[in-house]
Design an enzyme around this catalytic site. Structure first.
Site, mmCIF file in Angstrom:
data_model
loop_
_atom_site.group_PDB
_atom_site.id
_atom_site.type_symbol
_atom_site.label_atom_id
_atom_site.label_comp_id
_atom_site.label_asym_id
_atom_site.label_seq_id
_atom_site.Cartn_x
_atom_site.Cartn_y
_atom_site.Cartn_z
ATOM 1 N N GLY A 6 0.850 -1.189 0.000
ATOM 2 C CA GLY A 6 0.000 0.000 0.000
ATOM 3 C C GLY A 6 0.879 1.231 0.000
ATOM 4 C CE LYS A 50 -4.894 0.784 2.419
ATOM 5 N NZ LYS A 50 -5.848 1.184 1.378
ATOM 6 C CG ASP A 68 -7.941 6.140 -7.643
ATOM 7 O OD1 ASP A 68 -7.660 6.294 -8.853
ATOM 8 O OD2 ASP A 68 -7.100 5.787 -6.802
HETATM 9 P P1 ATP Z 1 -2.100 2.237 -3.769
HETATM 10 O O1 ATP Z 1 -2.248 3.694 -3.573
HETATM 11 O O2 ATP Z 1 -0.743 1.815 -4.272
HETATM 12 O O3 ATP Z 1 -3.226 1.626 -4.530
HETATM 13 P P2 ATP Z 1 -3.178 1.679 -1.186
HETATM 14 O O4 ATP Z 1 -2.491 2.228 0.002
HETATM 15 O O5 ATP Z 1 -4.403 2.345 -1.642
HETATM 16 O O6 ATP Z 1 -2.118 1.571 -2.317
HETATM 17 P P3 ATP Z 1 -4.625 -0.793 -1.482
HETATM 18 O O7 ATP Z 1 -4.788 -0.532 -2.935
HETATM 19 O O8 ATP Z 1 -5.845 -0.758 -0.643
HETATM 20 O O9 ATP Z 1 -3.494 0.169 -0.866
HETATM 21 O O10 ATP Z 1 -3.882 -2.209 -1.248
HETATM 22 C C1 ATP Z 1 -2.612 -2.490 -1.789
HETATM 23 C C2 ATP Z 1 -2.541 -3.928 -2.322
HETATM 24 O O11 ATP Z 1 -2.722 -4.885 -1.272
HETATM 25 C C3 ATP Z 1 -3.618 -4.263 -3.345
HETATM 26 O O12 ATP Z 1 -3.242 -3.886 -4.638
HETATM 27 C C4 ATP Z 1 -3.745 -5.784 -3.179
HETATM 28 O O13 ATP Z 1 -2.719 -6.463 -3.902
HETATM 29 C C5 ATP Z 1 -3.489 -6.003 -1.699
HETATM 30 N N1 ATP Z 1 -4.781 -6.033 -0.977
HETATM 31 C C6 ATP Z 1 -5.452 -4.965 -0.515
HETATM 32 N N2 ATP Z 1 -6.605 -5.315 0.073
HETATM 33 C C7 ATP Z 1 -6.676 -6.660 -0.016
HETATM 34 C C8 ATP Z 1 -7.658 -7.644 0.396
HETATM 35 N N3 ATP Z 1 -8.786 -7.271 1.015
HETATM 36 N N4 ATP Z 1 -7.418 -8.951 0.124
HETATM 37 C C9 ATP Z 1 -6.276 -9.301 -0.522
HETATM 38 N N5 ATP Z 1 -5.322 -8.442 -0.933
HETATM 39 C C10 ATP Z 1 -5.508 -7.141 -0.698
#
Ligand code: ATP
Ligand code: MG
Length: 304
Positions: free
Chosen positions: A73, A93, A187
């Protein structure tokens, strides 16, 4: 007297002022922050302990066994978490507050508030939120099938029309639910859609509500956001926009599913913006003559 609901506590490195060491922490409110300097380490520890308790911090490890990494993330990792009592698998997360500005902290709070409201098969479910002095943890439904972008990569982004229709239907079901609550996702893209499992019949789940916004029925908004290739022209032109911007993005994704490439794409970001704002949607016939008229009408309607 200060109320403590909704504040963040941030421990900082000790500060030296005129040769004297002060132990430092911050209380962060949405619009301001207060910094505290304590002379004595023991007194500092007492402040942190008691403030943490008053704010309602929890220790994650008492309830969950933390497993391997699932993804990266923006502010930390996403890891597997198993409920020690029930054995239920969840995704945790992790977000490190140190790397976040006050604006970032607000975005996280928005994401949590929105996810708490939403209960829909096509939207990721949130189960628990934990917080301590340096981190935030969101515990959500675990999706074993990876994200839609990775799934699409396997077929060079093109999928059979029946499957595309099914995907779009699921995305729209989730969006329709969000829009009824006045929430605009802002987004959407294949990277922010997860698959419930590895099978072909997996359910699609919308994730990443960090940029979402609650826009009232007659309200509009002008702030820029999102990922360029998927963004609606009114956003790029900084015109007032509303939830319809998500529908444009659905059109971009449907276009991608039908032919395997994006309608507005270029190495140069300014060119993508120009194409989105000024050019008619391109339908090169060598690709589009293999697509049904209904699909084309749908895509063109959304990109209109
Ligand atoms: P970014 O800005 O890079 O998208 P972020 O902080 O918004 O990052 P997320 O997109 O929510 O983070 O999560 C990052 C990654 O973690 C996802 O692309 C996915 O691979 C994994 N992930 C997130 N939530 C889940 C879930 N509920 N189950 C399985 N994998 C997950
Ligand atoms: Mg993401």
């Amino acid at each position: 007297m200060h109320h403590l609901s909704g504040i963040y506590l941030k421990e900082d490195k000790p500060t030296i002022i005129e040769g004297k060491t002060y132990y430092t922490f911050k209380m962060m409110y949405p619009q301001k922050e207060r910094e505290y300097f304590v002379e004595d380490k023991k007194e500092y520890d007492d402040w942190i302990k008691n403030l943490s308790r008053a704010i309602g911090y929890f220790d994650l490890s008492t309830k969950y066994e933390i497993g391997p990494k699932l993804g990266n993330g923006k502010f930390g990792l996403v890891k597997l978490a198993v409920n020690k009592q029930t054995g239920q698998k969840l995704a945790a997360k992790f977000m490190t507050k140190k790397e976040m500005s006050n604006v970032d902290l607000e975005l996280v709070r928005t994401e949590i508030e929105i996810l708490k409201i939403c209960q829909h098969p096509n939207i990721i479910r949130i189960y628990d939120v934990f917080e301590n002095t340096d981190s935030y943890y969101i515990l959500m439904e675990y999706c074993d099938g990876g994200d839609l972008f990775t799934r699409l990569e396997k077929t060079k982004f093109k999928i059979p029309e029946k499957k595309a229709a099914n995907y779009i239907h699921q995305i729209l079901a989730g969006l329709c639910y969000l829009h009824e609550y006045g929430i605009t996702h802002r987004d959407l893209k294949p990277e922010n859609i997860l698959m419930s499992d590895k099978s072909e019949e997996a359910t699609l789940k919308l994730i990443d509500f960090g940029l979402s916004k609650i826009i009232g029925p007659n309200e509009t908004c002008t702030e820029p956001y999102g990922t360029l290739s998927y963004v609606a022209p009114e956003v790029l032109m900084e015109k007032p926009y509303n939830k319809q911007v998500d529908m444009w993005t659905v059109g971009v994704m449907a276009y991608l599913f039908c032919v395997g490439f994006l309608p507005f794409d270029h190495k140069d970001e300014r060119e993508i913006a120009k194409q989105t704002m000024c050019d008619p949607t391109p339908y090169p016939s060598s690709y589009w003559n293999k697509v049904s008229n209904d699909a084309k009408l749908f895509v063109d309607g959304k990109l209109n």
